[in-house]
Motif scaffolding. Structure first.
Motif, short mmCIF file in Angstrom:
data_model
loop_
_atom_site.label_atom_id
_atom_site.label_comp_id
_atom_site.label_asym_id
_atom_site.label_seq_id
_atom_site.Cartn_x
_atom_site.Cartn_y
_atom_site.Cartn_z
N VAL A 197 0.83 -1.21 0.00
CA VAL A 197 0.00 0.00 0.00
C VAL A 197 0.87 1.26 0.00
O VAL A 197 0.60 2.22 -0.72
N ALA A 198 1.95 1.25 0.78
CA ALA A 198 2.83 2.41 0.83
C ALA A 198 3.55 2.61 -0.50
O ALA A 198 3.67 3.74 -0.99
N LEU A 199 4.03 1.54 -1.11
CA LEU A 199 4.71 1.66 -2.40
C LEU A 199 3.73 2.12 -3.49
O LEU A 199 4.09 2.94 -4.35
N GLU A 200 2.51 1.61 -3.46
CA GLU A 200 1.50 2.07 -4.42
C GLU A 200 1.21 3.56 -4.22
O GLU A 200 1.05 4.31 -5.19
N SER A 201 1.14 3.97 -2.98
CA SER A 201 0.87 5.38 -2.69
C SER A 201 1.99 6.27 -3.22
O SER A 201 1.74 7.34 -3.79
N TYR A 202 3.22 5.84 -3.03
CA TYR A 202 4.37 6.60 -3.52
C TYR A 202 4.35 6.68 -5.05
O TYR A 202 4.57 7.75 -5.63
N ALA A 203 4.07 5.55 -5.71
CA ALA A 203 4.01 5.54 -7.17
C ALA A 203 2.86 6.41 -7.69
O ALA A 203 3.00 7.13 -8.68
N TRP A 204 1.71 6.34 -7.02
CA TRP A 204 0.56 7.18 -7.41
C TRP A 204 0.91 8.66 -7.32
O TRP A 204 0.64 9.43 -8.23
N TRP A 205 1.52 9.05 -6.19
CA TRP A 205 1.88 10.46 -6.03
C TRP A 205 2.92 10.89 -7.06
O TRP A 205 2.81 11.97 -7.65
N MET A 206 3.91 10.05 -7.29
CA MET A 206 4.95 10.36 -8.26
C MET A 206 4.38 10.57 -9.66
O MET A 206 4.93 11.32 -10.47
N SER A 207 3.25 9.93 -9.95
CA SER A 207 2.67 9.94 -11.29
C SER A 207 1.54 10.95 -11.45
O SER A 207 0.88 10.96 -12.50
N LYS A 208 1.30 11.79 -10.46
CA LYS A 208 0.19 12.73 -10.54
C LYS A 208 0.36 13.64 -11.75
O LYS A 208 1.39 14.28 -11.94
N GLY A 209 -0.69 13.67 -12.57
CA GLY A 209 -0.67 14.49 -13.77
C GLY A 209 -0.25 13.75 -15.02
O GLY A 209 -0.40 14.27 -16.13
N ALA A 210 0.26 12.54 -14.89
CA ALA A 210 0.66 11.76 -16.06
C ALA A 210 -0.56 11.08 -16.66
O ALA A 210 -1.45 10.63 -15.93
N PRO A 211 -0.64 10.98 -17.99
CA PRO A 211 -1.79 10.30 -18.62
C PRO A 211 -1.74 8.81 -18.37
O PRO A 211 -0.67 8.20 -18.37
N ASN A 212 -2.90 8.21 -18.14
CA ASN A 212 -2.98 6.77 -17.94
C ASN A 212 -2.94 6.04 -19.27
O ASN A 212 -3.49 6.50 -20.27
N GLY A 213 -2.29 4.89 -19.27
CA GLY A 213 -2.27 4.05 -20.46
C GLY A 213 -1.42 4.58 -21.59
O GLY A 213 -1.54 4.10 -22.73
N VAL A 214 -0.55 5.54 -21.32
CA VAL A 214 0.29 6.15 -22.36
C VAL A 214 1.75 5.92 -22.00
O VAL A 214 2.18 6.21 -20.88
N LYS A 215 2.50 5.38 -22.95
CA LYS A 215 3.94 5.19 -22.74
C LYS A 215 4.62 6.54 -22.77
O LYS A 215 4.58 7.26 -23.76
N LEU A 216 5.26 6.91 -21.68
CA LEU A 216 5.88 8.22 -21.55
C LEU A 216 7.34 8.18 -21.97
O LEU A 216 8.01 7.15 -21.87
N ALA A 217 7.84 9.30 -22.45
CA ALA A 217 9.26 9.42 -22.76
C ALA A 217 10.07 9.18 -21.48
O ALA A 217 9.78 9.77 -20.44
N GLY A 218 11.06 8.30 -21.55
CA GLY A 218 11.88 8.01 -20.39
C GLY A 218 11.37 6.88 -19.53
O GLY A 218 12.02 6.53 -18.54
N ALA A 219 10.21 6.31 -19.86
CA ALA A 219 9.70 5.17 -19.09
C ALA A 219 10.53 3.92 -19.41
O ALA A 219 11.07 3.78 -20.51
#
Length: 317
Positions: free
Chosen positions: A156-178
């Motif tokens: 749950v803590a790791l998911e929370s950290y990843a969620w916060w880190m990704s705020k504003g990123a589009p879902n389902g889209v491969k991002l540059a640098g991923a």
């Protein structure tokens, strides 16, 4: 164990592991016609260029209150996994050893490049995975440990950290640098163990040690082990040559990513991944069968013969 000279792998065709012919090279695919190859390269470059850029939120912007505390716990687990998730790890590695800058750095599989891509089907376990299941796999393979329950404080803590880190990123889209930058990344020559040993001695041994066992201070890894009993096991993604080479090319030597040639990156990946490490946890008593089921790819050295030694059969304990 001491490094062993590697048998020849023609054009990246590694030994096809079977009970009767463990050193028979896999059939090489014919080279594409020049025009088709150029068109494919151009298409790959266009797709990579079209990917949207993303900048994760600054750490100074972490929220206060219970949610912020959970996110901070996730970051602590990510950067010192043996300390904060000790019940689930089997080595001294932390998540941030492969996902640099606390999971923020582009081209080192940043968290913000992964969160929005789940759920997704993964061939590795044959079903659609949630992001939590993907994290469980990291503990099982990269950490050579056991999977925390999906409702555990760790996940749950790791998911929370990843969620916060990704705020504003589009879902389902491969991002540059991923992920790691593997597109159109092939060595001019098949990767070679002996050349890789020379690259390792010149560019890697200072941090990771001549024996590949890393360096520790006060019982904590400053530089992680790359093989042996305290490294990732044969099921981890980094044991695959293309993953290791792409990570090395983009990020190593530390703070000097991009300075190795493509050939050097592939060669030193071959050298690193041709050493023994803990057994694949999916192993059921037979190396050949395990290779056929889980490692039947030219990118895996598991189950291939290195100078008379069957990799995976002498796994460190």
């Amino acid at each position: 164990m001491k490094p062993l000279p590697l048998v020849w792998f023609g054009a990246l065709a590694l030994a096809a592991c079977s009970q009767s012919t463990p050193e028979t090279p896999a059939a090489a695919k014919p080279a594409p016609a020049p025009a088709a190859s150029a068109a494919k390269t151009a298409g790959v470059a266009a797709r990579a260029k079209a990917r949207p850029a993303f900048t994760p939120p600054a750490e100074a912007d972490l929220p206060a209150g219970p949610l912020g505390e959970e996110i901070r716990l996730g970051r602590a687990i990510f950067t010192d996994t043996p300390e904060h998730a000790r019940d689930y790890v089997g080595n001294g590695l932390s998540c941030s050893n492969c996902h640099l800058d606390a999971g923020r750095l582009a081209n080192s599989a940043p968290l913000w490049g992964a969160w929005g891509m789940y759920p997704q089907y993964r061939k590795k376990n044959g079903h659609v995975n949630s992001f939590g299941e993907r994290l469980q796999g990291c503990f099982r393979f990269s950490m050579n440990g056991k999977a925390p329950p999906l409702d555990s404080d760790v996940i749950v803590a790791l998911e929370s950290y990843a969620w916060w880190m990704s705020k504003g990123a589009p879902n389902g889209v491969k991002l540059a640098g991923a992920g790691y930058p593997k597109e159109n990344f092939k060595p001019p020559q098949p990767p070679d163990y002996a050349r890789g040993a020379a690259v390792y001695a010149k560019d890697c041994a200072l941090c990771h040690g001549a024996d590949g066992q890393g360096q520790q201070v006060a019982g904590r890894n400053v530089f992680p082990p790359l093989w042996g009993p305290q490294s990732f096991n044969w099921g981890a993604g980094m044991h695959q040559l293309d993953n290791a080479a792409a990570f090395i090319k983009a990020n190593m030597p530390l703070s000097r990513g991009g300075t190795l040639s493509d050939q050097d990156a592939w060669d030193v990946a071959m050298y690193m991944d041709a050493h023994e490490r803990p057994q694949d946890p999916r192993y059921a008593g037979d190396v050949a069968a395990t290779r056929v089921r889980y490692h039947d790819t030219a990118m895996s050295l598991y189950g291939t013969v290195v100078n008379g030694h069957l990799l995976g059969s002498g796994a460190a304990k």
